[in-house]
Each structure stands twice: as structure tokens, then as C-alpha cells.
Design a protein around this motif. Structure first.
Motif, PDB file in Angstrom:
ATOM      1  N   ARG A  81       0.847  -1.252   0.016  1.00 23.41           N
ATOM      2  CA  ARG A  81       0.082  -0.054   0.170  1.00 23.41           C
ATOM      3  C   ARG A  81       1.017   1.329  -0.126  1.00 23.41           C
ATOM      4  N   ARG A  82       1.894   1.143   0.557  1.00 20.66           N
ATOM      5  CA  ARG A  82       2.891   2.527   0.725  1.00 20.66           C
ATOM      6  C   ARG A  82       3.557   2.793  -0.498  1.00 20.66           C
ATOM      7  N   LYS A  83       3.723   2.088  -1.433  1.00 17.75           N
ATOM      8  CA  LYS A  83       4.134   2.063  -2.920  1.00 17.75           C
ATOM      9  C   LYS A  83       2.987   2.710  -3.715  1.00 17.75           C
ATOM     10  N   PHE A  84       1.635   2.577  -3.394  1.00 14.77           N
ATOM     11  CA  PHE A  84       0.681   3.235  -3.929  1.00 14.77           C
ATOM     12  C   PHE A  84       0.431   4.419  -3.494  1.00 14.77           C
ATOM     13  N   GLY A  85       0.767   4.832  -2.157  1.00 16.08           N
ATOM     14  CA  GLY A  85       0.348   5.974  -1.741  1.00 16.08           C
ATOM     15  C   GLY A  85       0.732   6.022  -0.266  1.00 16.08           C
ATOM     16  N   PRO A  86       0.588   7.326   0.425  1.00 16.63           N
ATOM     17  CA  PRO A  86       1.474   7.590   1.523  1.00 16.63           C
ATOM     18  C   PRO A  86       0.208   7.351   2.724  1.00 16.63           C
ATOM     19  N   GLN A  87      -1.102   7.064   2.494  1.00 15.26           N
ATOM     20  CA  GLN A  87      -2.064   7.052   3.396  1.00 15.26           C
ATOM     21  C   GLN A  87      -1.889   5.878   4.255  1.00 15.26           C
ATOM     22  N   GLY A  89      -4.156   3.312   7.356  1.00 15.37           N
ATOM     23  CA  GLY A  89      -5.416   3.076   8.139  1.00 15.37           C
ATOM     24  C   GLY A  89      -6.295   3.114   6.958  1.00 15.37           C
ATOM     25  N   PRO A  90      -7.784   3.192   7.579  1.00 17.57           N
ATOM     26  CA  PRO A  90      -9.003   3.113   6.410  1.00 17.57           C
ATOM     27  C   PRO A  90      -8.780   4.257   5.362  1.00 17.57           C
ATOM     28  N   TRP A  91      -9.077   3.972   4.399  1.00 17.18           N
ATOM     29  CA  TRP A  91      -9.123   4.811   3.177  1.00 17.18           C
ATOM     30  C   TRP A  91     -10.172   6.149   3.460  1.00 17.18           C
ATOM     31  N   GLN A  92      -9.432   7.225   3.829  1.00 15.42           N
ATOM     32  CA  GLN A  92     -10.316   8.352   3.944  1.00 15.42           C
ATOM     33  C   GLN A  92     -10.604   8.875   2.764  1.00 15.42           C
ATOM     34  N   ASP A  93      -9.816   9.126   1.782  1.00 20.73           N
ATOM     35  CA  ASP A  93      -9.913   9.662   0.315  1.00 20.73           C
ATOM     36  C   ASP A  93      -9.673   8.674  -0.646  1.00 20.73           C
ATOM     37  N   GLU A  94     -10.501   8.103  -1.225  1.00 23.28           N
ATOM     38  CA  GLU A  94     -10.518   7.370  -2.283  1.00 23.28           C
ATOM     39  C   GLU A  94     -10.359   8.121  -3.798  1.00 23.28           C
ATOM     40  N   SER A  95     -10.210   9.309  -3.772  1.00 33.11           N
ATOM     41  CA  SER A  95      -9.944  10.043  -4.815  1.00 33.11           C
ATOM     42  C   SER A  95      -8.346  10.106  -5.422  1.00 33.11           C
ATOM     43  N   TRP A  96      -7.623   9.550  -4.166  1.00 36.55           N
ATOM     44  CA  TRP A  96      -6.087   9.275  -4.425  1.00 36.55           C
ATOM     45  C   TRP A  96      -6.322   8.119  -5.247  1.00 36.55           C
ATOM     46  N   ARG A  97      -5.479   8.426  -6.529  1.00 32.68           N
ATOM     47  CA  ARG A  97      -5.306   7.200  -7.498  1.00 32.68           C
ATOM     48  C   ARG A  97      -3.984   6.744  -7.863  1.00 32.68           C
ATOM     49  N   GLY A  98      -2.893   6.860  -6.842  1.00 33.17           N
ATOM     50  CA  GLY A  98      -1.665   6.586  -6.915  1.00 33.17           C
ATOM     51  C   GLY A  98      -0.733   7.735  -7.434  1.00 33.17           C
ATOM     52  N   TRP A  99       0.805   7.433  -7.239  1.00 29.54           N
ATOM     53  CA  TRP A  99       1.653   8.591  -7.459  1.00 29.54           C
ATOM     54  C   TRP A  99       1.868   9.000  -8.834  1.00 29.54           C
ATOM     55  N   TRP A 100       1.020   8.279  -9.985  1.00 29.37           N
ATOM     56  CA  TRP A 100       1.739   8.294 -11.116  1.00 29.37           C
ATOM     57  C   TRP A 100       0.753   9.054 -12.149  1.00 29.37           C
ATOM     58  N   GLY A 101      -0.247   9.888 -11.434  1.00 22.34           N
ATOM     59  CA  GLY A 101      -1.233  10.483 -12.543  1.00 22.34           C
ATOM     60  C   GLY A 101      -2.280   9.572 -13.214  1.00 22.34           C
ATOM     61  N   GLU A 102      -2.704   9.989 -14.322  1.00 22.88           N
ATOM     62  CA  GLU A 102      -3.482   9.403 -14.859  1.00 22.88           C
ATOM     63  C   GLU A 102      -3.079   8.398 -15.978  1.00 22.88           C
ATOM     64  N   GLU A 103      -1.810   8.123 -16.139  1.00 23.89           N
ATOM     65  CA  GLU A 103      -1.416   7.187 -17.186  1.00 23.89           C
ATOM     66  C   GLU A 103      -0.108   6.517 -16.398  1.00 23.89           C
ATOM     67  N   PRO A 104      -0.479   5.808 -15.450  1.00 26.75           N
ATOM     68  CA  PRO A 104       0.671   4.832 -14.584  1.00 26.75           C
ATOM     69  C   PRO A 104       1.448   4.192 -15.727  1.00 26.75           C
ATOM     70  N   PRO A 105       2.708   3.827 -15.231  1.00 22.34           N
ATOM     71  CA  PRO A 105       3.564   3.190 -16.287  1.00 22.34           C
ATOM     72  C   PRO A 105       3.493   1.602 -16.288  1.00 22.34           C
ATOM     73  N   PHE A 106       2.557   1.013 -15.419  1.00 24.04           N
ATOM     74  CA  PHE A 106       2.250  -0.534 -15.393  1.00 24.04           C
ATOM     75  C   PHE A 106       1.802  -1.126 -16.698  1.00 24.04           C
ATOM     76  N   HIS A 107       0.491  -0.622 -16.928  1.00 21.68           N
ATOM     77  CA  HIS A 107      -0.143  -1.053 -18.290  1.00 21.68           C
ATOM     78  C   HIS A 107      -0.694  -2.641 -18.051  1.00 21.68           C
ATOM     79  N   THR A 108      -0.797  -3.045 -16.785  1.00 21.00           N
ATOM     80  CA  THR A 108      -1.273  -4.505 -16.494  1.00 21.00           C
ATOM     81  C   THR A 108      -2.051  -4.282 -15.285  1.00 21.00           C
ATOM     82  N   PRO A 109      -2.542  -5.367 -14.712  1.00 14.42           N
ATOM     83  CA  PRO A 109      -3.223  -5.459 -13.611  1.00 14.42           C
ATOM     84  C   PRO A 109      -2.104  -5.299 -12.500  1.00 14.42           C
ATOM     85  N   GLY A 154       6.873  -5.295  -6.672  1.00 16.27           N
ATOM     86  CA  GLY A 154       7.229  -3.740  -7.026  1.00 16.27           C
ATOM     87  C   GLY A 154       7.727  -3.481  -5.400  1.00 16.27           C
ATOM     88  N   GLY A 155       7.701  -3.954  -4.165  1.00 18.11           N
ATOM     89  CA  GLY A 155       8.003  -3.089  -3.243  1.00 18.11           C
ATOM     90  C   GLY A 155       6.610  -2.898  -2.396  1.00 18.11           C
TER      91      GLY A 155
END
Length: 221
Positions: A81-87, A89-109, A154-155
Motif C-alpha cells: 500500500r505504501r508504494k501506491f500512496g502515503p495514506q 489506516g482506513p481509506w479516508q480519500d478514495e480520490s487518491w489514484r496513485g503517485w503516477w497521475g492518469e497514465e501509470p507506467p504499469f499497463h497491467t493489473p 514492486g515493493g
């Protein structure tokens, strides 16, 4: 057979794979950009941020060859989870979609390991699946999503350590960076004798880092 691979996991000379005090502004804590300073100049990174070889972006050589290998034959990723974002505990803000903006580099599940439920999301060509699973079950899910290709782990370091403890990692690429952090999260804690399960190859780079590649020995039946 699907393999579980770790790539580009940078650690300091004193064994820390991330610094203390991770936040939105400091994804690697007090380490800042120092752990990945070898990676950012590469052509692989330049391509990931839209400045590829066609525009003359990025360096070639040892570091770029290792960086490029991390994308070859990968069909899914597992991350903490800490690679996905800094939050926490319970997800307080589900608008957070990762560090990578609207086109993450993974292109996979991508299977994001978290103890707190959250709906799966699609961001660009990447699907993030939020699950609370032990390592073996997380790997089974990611392998099913990978469509016959390998799975990248990925860590961060805590997640990698858990999968190493469970003896699930087939390929481990660790980059030793010549800095001392003094505090943060260690990779090797509790993994005494790990090297006995692997062959180890070492490649030094002109950038000053040293690449260690651990390849899993055949498991006894």
C-alpha cells in the motif's frame, strides 16, 4: 511457469530501502531522490515519462540495461500500500489514484496489498486491485491476472521481505547505492542465510552503484 521477479530495488550501504518520514511530498522519506539517482538518468526512465530515445532522452549503459529488464515479460504487479500512496489506516480519500497521475507506467493489473477494503479502480491502462491477502494467495491472484507472463513484485521493502520469507521470489535485483541513511526501513532484517537459496551475480556500474542479481536455485521436491 510464472516467475515472481523483483527489479530495481535500491538500498543504501547500511541496508535501508526507504528513508524515514514518507509523505506525499517525500515518497522515499528523508532519503529523497538519492536511492534512485542512478535510475532517473536512464533511457528507460526517460521513455516512461515521455522522453524516449526518439527525442534523445536518457542514458544507455549498465544502469539502463538493468532498468529495461524490469519491463520485459511482465503481465502483472504486486505492491504494498505504501508504494501506491502515503495514506495509512482506513481509506479516508478514495480520490487518491496513485503517485503516477492518469497514465501509470504499469499497463497491467496491479495487486495492491492493504488491510482496508477499497473498490478496484481503472487508471489509464492499469487496473489496481485492492486486496488483503497473504503472500502465496496474492501471488496466485497476480499470476492468474498475468496471462502466462511473469509477475513483478514492486515493493516496498516490507512487502519484498515478506515474500522472501515465504520463499516465493525467483529473481531479486538489488541495487546498492553508496549512501548512508541511518534510519528508515531495512530490506534484509531477519533474512539471515538468504543467499543460500540463490546464485548471486554482481555488476558494478560507472554511476557508482552495484547491481546484485539473485536467481533462485531449483527447489528440492
Amino acid at each position: 511457469m510464472t516467475k515472481l521477479r523483483v527489479h530495481n530495488l535500491a538500498v543504501s550501504l547500511d541496508g535501508f530501502a526507504t528513508g524515514e518520514g514518507q509523505s506525499l511530498e517525500t515518497p522515499f522519506g528523508h532519503a529523497g531522490q538519492r536511492l534512485m539517482g542512478w535510475f532517473f538518468p536512464t533511457s528507460t526512465f526517460a521513455s516512461a515519462v515521455g522522453q524516449g530515445a526518439e527525442s534523445g532522452g536518457g542514458t544507455r549503459g549498465v544502469d539502463d540495461a538493468f532498468a529495461a529488464a524490469s519491463w520485459q515479460g511482465i503481465g502483472a504487479e504486486i505492491m504494498g500500500r505504501r508504494k501506491f500512496g502515503p495514506q495509512q489506516g482506513p481509506w479516508q480519500d478514495e480520490s487518491w489514484r496513485g503517485w503516477w497521475g492518469e497514465e501509470p507506467p504499469f499497463h497491467t493489473p496491479v495487486v495492491v496489498l492493504t488491510h482496508h477494503a477499497r473498490p478496484d479502480i481503472q487508471v489509464g491502462e492499469t487496473t489496481f486491485l485492492f486486496r488483503s491477502l497473504p503472500p502465496a494467495e496474492a501471488l496466485a491472484l497476480a499470476a492468474a491476472e498475468a496471462d502466462g507472463l511473469d509477475v513483478r513484485l514492486g515493493g516496498g521493502p516490507t512487502v519484498v521481505r515478506e515474500f522472501l520469507e515465504a520463499d516465493l521470489v525467483d529473481h531479486l535485483h538489488v541495487v546498492v547505492v553508496p549512501i548512508l541513511l541511518g534510519r528508515g526501513v531495512r530490506l534484509w532484517e531477519g533474512l539471515e542465510g538468504l543467499e543460500e537459496r540463490f546464485t548471486v551475480e554482481v555488476t558494478a556500474s560507472p554511476s557508482g552503484v552495484v547491481h546484485y542479481v539473485f536467481t533462485r536455485l531449483p527447489r528440492s521436491r
